[in-house]
Design an enzyme around this catalytic site. Structure first.
Site, PDB file in Angstrom:
ATOM      1  N   PHE A  22       0.866  -1.185   0.000  1.00  0.00           N
ATOM      2  CA  PHE A  22       0.000   0.000   0.000  1.00  0.00           C
ATOM      3  C   PHE A  22       0.906   1.239   0.000  1.00  0.00           C
ATOM      4  CE2 PHE A  22      -4.586   0.747   0.908  1.00  0.00           C
ATOM      5  CZ  PHE A  22      -4.597   2.130   0.878  1.00  0.00           C
ATOM      6  N   PHE A  57      -1.308  -3.011   8.054  1.00  0.00           N
ATOM      7  CA  PHE A  57      -2.046  -3.825   9.035  1.00  0.00           C
ATOM      8  C   PHE A  57      -1.540  -5.267   9.052  1.00  0.00           C
ATOM      9  CE2 PHE A  57      -5.625  -4.172  11.863  1.00  0.00           C
ATOM     10  CZ  PHE A  57      -6.012  -5.507  11.784  1.00  0.00           C
ATOM     11  N   HIS A  88     -10.044   5.319   9.687  1.00  0.00           N
ATOM     12  CA  HIS A  88      -9.287   4.097   9.347  1.00  0.00           C
ATOM     13  C   HIS A  88      -7.788   4.282   9.615  1.00  0.00           C
ATOM     14  CE1 HIS A  88      -8.163   0.715   6.470  1.00  0.00           C
ATOM     15  NE2 HIS A  88      -8.953   0.171   7.376  1.00  0.00           N
ATOM     16  N   ARG A 127       9.935  11.953   3.789  1.00  0.00           N
ATOM     17  CA  ARG A 127      10.548  10.955   4.680  1.00  0.00           C
ATOM     18  C   ARG A 127      10.987   9.691   3.937  1.00  0.00           C
ATOM     19  NH1 ARG A 127       7.590  14.495   6.763  1.00  0.00           N
ATOM     20  NH2 ARG A 127       7.797  15.199   8.933  1.00  0.00           N
TER      21      ARG A 127
HETATM   22  N1  LIG Z   1      -4.779   3.197   4.149  1.00  0.00           N
HETATM   23  C1  LIG Z   1      -3.600   2.477   4.265  1.00  0.00           C
HETATM   24  C2  LIG Z   1      -3.587   1.102   4.462  1.00  0.00           C
HETATM   25  N2  LIG Z   1      -4.756   0.425   4.543  1.00  0.00           N
HETATM   26  C3  LIG Z   1      -4.836  -1.022   4.312  1.00  0.00           C
HETATM   27  C4  LIG Z   1      -4.549  -1.852   5.577  1.00  0.00           C
HETATM   28  O1  LIG Z   1      -3.175  -1.748   5.933  1.00  0.00           O
HETATM   29  C5  LIG Z   1      -4.885  -3.323   5.316  1.00  0.00           C
HETATM   30  O2  LIG Z   1      -4.032  -3.806   4.290  1.00  0.00           O
HETATM   31  C6  LIG Z   1      -6.324  -3.519   4.946  1.00  0.00           C
HETATM   32  O3  LIG Z   1      -7.141  -2.909   5.925  1.00  0.00           O
HETATM   33  C7  LIG Z   1      -6.681  -5.016   4.810  1.00  0.00           C
HETATM   34  O4  LIG Z   1      -6.434  -5.695   6.008  1.00  0.00           O
HETATM   35  N3  LIG Z   1      -2.422   0.432   4.577  1.00  0.00           N
HETATM   36  C8  LIG Z   1      -1.217   1.103   4.508  1.00  0.00           C
HETATM   37  O5  LIG Z   1      -0.142   0.475   4.588  1.00  0.00           O
HETATM   38  N4  LIG Z   1      -1.202   2.461   4.325  1.00  0.00           N
HETATM   39  C9  LIG Z   1      -2.358   3.172   4.199  1.00  0.00           C
HETATM   40  O6  LIG Z   1      -2.325   4.427   4.033  1.00  0.00           O
HETATM   41  C1  LIG Z   2      -4.779   5.123   6.210  1.00  0.00           C
HETATM   42  C2  LIG Z   2      -6.009   4.667   5.541  1.00  0.00           C
HETATM   43  O1  LIG Z   2      -6.531   3.629   5.826  1.00  0.00           O
HETATM   44  C3  LIG Z   2      -6.631   5.641   4.621  1.00  0.00           C
HETATM   45  O2  LIG Z   2      -5.754   5.847   3.529  1.00  0.00           O
HETATM   46  C4  LIG Z   2      -7.969   5.167   4.108  1.00  0.00           C
HETATM   47  O3  LIG Z   2      -8.554   6.308   3.511  1.00  0.00           O
HETATM   48  P1  LIG Z   2     -10.048   6.706   3.954  1.00  0.00           P
HETATM   49  O4  LIG Z   2      -9.986   6.993   5.439  1.00  0.00           O
HETATM   50  O5  LIG Z   2     -10.386   7.947   3.146  1.00  0.00           O
HETATM   51  O6  LIG Z   2     -10.918   5.516   3.632  1.00  0.00           O
END
Ligand SMILES: Nc1c(NC[C@H](O)[C@H](O)[C@H](O)CO)[nH]c(=O)[nH]c1=O
Ligand SMILES: CC(=O)[C@@H](O)COP(=O)(O)O
Length: 155
Positions: A22, A57, A88, A127
């Protein structure tokens, strides 16, 4: 006074890296920084194993598998969590950080937290090899120090 210092690479060091897909345009830069730093400090690329996971996650589970495998002297966890428009972000950040910290304590080896958590893409870019450094490289330096420190303490 004896002061333990983690400066030199001991022999036969192996490092595992878990990296989230991601925001891959960011995490690939973190990975490059980490590998470059490890190699510049004398660790062969053959002694570095990399596992890609869907998102931050999922990092703790694979970090735990690596850390408890007995194959690695340290595990480096890399990810980029960028705030969206819902809560989230907070959930993913909290579980990634908690899982990585727990894995290190449970396994007894350094599991480095190289997951950047930013408000926007610009902060992430800063970063990942621009004006705020490369968090992957910093994590690799920390891993080397921790490996040496542990070997110095344990003899
Ligand atoms: N929004 C971001 C995520 N979201 C996905 C979760 O990490 C996970 O893969 C999903 O919820 C399925 O279990 N992950 C990131 O690494 N960075 C983000 O910004
Ligand atoms: C960090 C996240 O999970 C985020 O990118 C998801 O975006 P949203 O909160 O607009 O669904």
């Amino acid at each position: 006074m004896n002061t333990f210092e983690g400066k030199l690479i001991p022999e036969n060091v192996r490092v595992g890296i878990v990296v989230a897909r991601f925001n891959e345009f960011i995490t690939s830069k973190l990975l490059g920084g980490a590998v470059d730093t490890l190699v510049r400090h004398g660790i062969s690329e053959d002694a570095i194993d990399t596992a890609w996971v869907p998102g931050a996650f999922e990092i703790p589970l694979i970090a735990k598998k690596m850390a408890k495998s007995g194959k690695y002297d340290a595990v480096i966890c890399l990810g980029a969590i960028i705030r969206g428009s819902t809560s989230h972000y907070d959930l993913v950040c909290n579980e990634a950080a908690k899982g990585i910290a727990q894995t290190s304590l449970e396994s007894g080896i350094p599991v480095m937290f190289g997951v950047i958590t930013t408000e926007n893409i610009e902060q992430a870019i800063e970063r990942a090899g621009s004006k705020a450094g490369n968090k992957g490289s910093e994590c690799a330096e920390g891993a080397i120090e921790m490996i040496n420190l542990i070997k110095a303490i344990e003899g």
